[in-house]
Design a protein around this motif. Structure first.
Motif: not given
Length: 70
Positions: A16-23, A50-52, A61-70
């Protein structure tokens, strides 16, 4: 940096978001599909995407990293 992780194994139904979006806190970032249910993955903190790390259709899998926020 905050990592958003999958609460359970499943398929990425929608990004639902793209890199650079403010959430904002509580905003849906990614929707997973598991056992015929849609599971929203929401932002626990406000920030910028920051990164999708996944794409629609990916099985994760469970606990897989989906994206990073900064």
């Amino acid at each position: 940096m905050t990592q958003v992780k999958a609460p359970m194994a499943g398929t990425v139904f929608e990004v639902s978001v793209k890199e650079g979006d403010t959430v904002t806190v509580g905003q849906t970032l990614i929707i997973l599909e598991s056992m015929k249910m849609e599971i929203p993955c929401e932002a626990e903190v406000a920030g910028t995407v920051k990164k999708i790390l996944v794409a629609e259709g990916d099985f994760i899998d469970e606990e897989a990293v989906l994206l990073e926020l900064e």
